[in-house]
Design an enzyme around this catalytic site. Sequence first.
Site, PDB file in Angstrom:
ATOM      1  N   SER A  16      34.978  -3.732  27.983  1.00  0.00           N
ATOM      2  CA  SER A  16      34.184  -2.629  28.530  1.00  0.00           C
ATOM      3  C   SER A  16      33.409  -2.984  29.781  1.00  0.00           C
ATOM      4  CB  SER A  16      33.202  -2.112  27.466  1.00  0.00           C
ATOM      5  OG  SER A  16      33.898  -1.499  26.406  1.00  0.00           O
ATOM      6  N   GLY A  20      36.299  -8.519  31.482  1.00  0.00           N
ATOM      7  CA  GLY A  20      37.225  -7.705  30.702  1.00  0.00           C
ATOM      8  C   GLY A  20      37.551  -6.395  31.386  1.00  0.00           C
ATOM      9  N   ASP A  38      36.261  -3.522  22.170  1.00  0.00           N
ATOM     10  CA  ASP A  38      34.889  -3.880  22.504  1.00  0.00           C
ATOM     11  C   ASP A  38      33.976  -3.293  21.441  1.00  0.00           C
ATOM     12  OD1 ASP A  38      32.390  -4.442  23.985  1.00  0.00           O
ATOM     13  OD2 ASP A  38      33.691  -4.649  25.724  1.00  0.00           O
ATOM     14  N   VAL A  62      34.958  -8.926  17.552  1.00  0.00           N
ATOM     15  CA  VAL A  62      35.881 -10.045  17.370  1.00  0.00           C
ATOM     16  C   VAL A  62      35.460 -11.000  16.264  1.00  0.00           C
ATOM     17  CG1 VAL A  62      36.740  -9.948  19.738  1.00  0.00           C
ATOM     18  CG2 VAL A  62      34.797 -11.448  19.186  1.00  0.00           C
ATOM     19  N   ASN A  88      39.169 -12.248  25.602  1.00  0.00           N
ATOM     20  CA  ASN A  88      38.167 -12.351  26.648  1.00  0.00           C
ATOM     21  C   ASN A  88      36.736 -12.244  26.149  1.00  0.00           C
ATOM     22  OD1 ASN A  88      37.017 -11.888  29.523  1.00  0.00           O
ATOM     23  ND2 ASN A  88      36.502  -9.990  28.412  1.00  0.00           N
ATOM     24  N   ALA A  89      36.513 -11.610  25.018  1.00  0.00           N
ATOM     25  CA  ALA A  89      35.147 -11.315  24.553  1.00  0.00           C
ATOM     26  C   ALA A  89      34.316 -12.592  24.460  1.00  0.00           C
ATOM     27  CB  ALA A  89      35.187 -10.624  23.201  1.00  0.00           C
ATOM     28  N   GLY A  90      33.070 -12.501  24.915  1.00  0.00           N
ATOM     29  CA  GLY A  90      32.225 -13.684  24.857  1.00  0.00           C
ATOM     30  C   GLY A  90      30.752 -13.377  25.003  1.00  0.00           C
ATOM     31  N   SER A 141      35.993 -22.239  29.605  1.00  0.00           N
ATOM     32  CA  SER A 141      34.912 -22.283  30.594  1.00  0.00           C
ATOM     33  C   SER A 141      34.918 -23.671  31.225  1.00  0.00           C
ATOM     34  CB  SER A 141      33.567 -22.042  29.891  1.00  0.00           C
ATOM     35  OG  SER A 141      32.472 -22.393  30.715  1.00  0.00           O
ATOM     36  N   TYR A 154      27.985 -23.156  22.837  1.00  0.00           N
ATOM     37  CA  TYR A 154      28.915 -22.602  23.822  1.00  0.00           C
ATOM     38  C   TYR A 154      29.916 -23.672  24.265  1.00  0.00           C
ATOM     39  CZ  TYR A 154      30.397 -20.123  28.085  1.00  0.00           C
ATOM     40  OH  TYR A 154      31.127 -19.493  29.065  1.00  0.00           O
ATOM     41  N   LYS A 158      33.938 -23.666  23.579  1.00  0.00           N
ATOM     42  CA  LYS A 158      34.864 -23.594  24.709  1.00  0.00           C
ATOM     43  C   LYS A 158      35.779 -24.816  24.756  1.00  0.00           C
ATOM     44  CE  LYS A 158      33.507 -19.609  26.339  1.00  0.00           C
ATOM     45  NZ  LYS A 158      34.410 -18.443  26.286  1.00  0.00           N
TER      46      LYS A 158
END
Length: 278
Positions: A16, A20, A38, A62, A88-90, A141, A154, A158
Amino acid sequence: MSGRLVGRVAAITGASSGIGRAAVELFVQEGAKVALGDIQDDAGQALADSLGNGAVYVHCNVTSEDDVAALVDTATGQFGQLDVMYNNAGIVGAVGPVDTTPADEWHATMDVLLHGVFYGVKHAARAMKPRMSGSIISMSSTAGVMGGLGPHAYAAAKHAVVGLTKNAAAELCRFGIRVNCIAPASMLTPMVAFAHSGDHTNMEGTRAELAESSPLIGRPGLATDVANAALWLASDESGYTSGHTLGVDAGFTTGARADAPGFADYAPMIREAGRTGL
């Protein structure tokens, strides 16, 4: 439109806003049908509506395997197949020193950044294996390939995405499925703006900060830079690339910096015992 994704169907999480949203718009522009997932329902539905028959919105948290499975099933049910899965969500997640990081915040961060990617890989593989083709793309990342670039949870998540990418690529190659991930630096998105200034709308201030610190002087990293990397991984142009972590960081992880590196200016060569020159 150059049509690099004509005839393809993609599912994108975190669709959204930010990276993304840029990927959704680019994929549709390139001919793909896209299932947007989303938790920002109003923004997601509005984006899907603006794209016409080329997109459908699905509420997708997710951290819920059922939600991710439903996103994949919507893509295949609505458009007949799944060719691209973009995990992609993060979030930034838990921040602060390791000895003060709350365990519940650690777990909540892992739920989004690692478990959500696992669900995406799992259910994309389920849909792609019978067709013997597909491209699975996940978000790592620079903090997933170097230490000291992000909060502990994080960074751990990643790094794990890089490992999952390699392992899944090794397994799924025999089904014609490619698995890769992208490792961006801090890009100009609302989430990065909030992390930098506490204000997710402070895009211009954040743009100036990123431009100043970029190894490519005056050039900030943009959401479209990552979307373009995802487009390449989704398309046939990367058809022999799998198990790869694609850096989108202006060379930062190779040592490129905005300030001059050591030994940037000429001086006679340095030899043994303090001697110089030939």
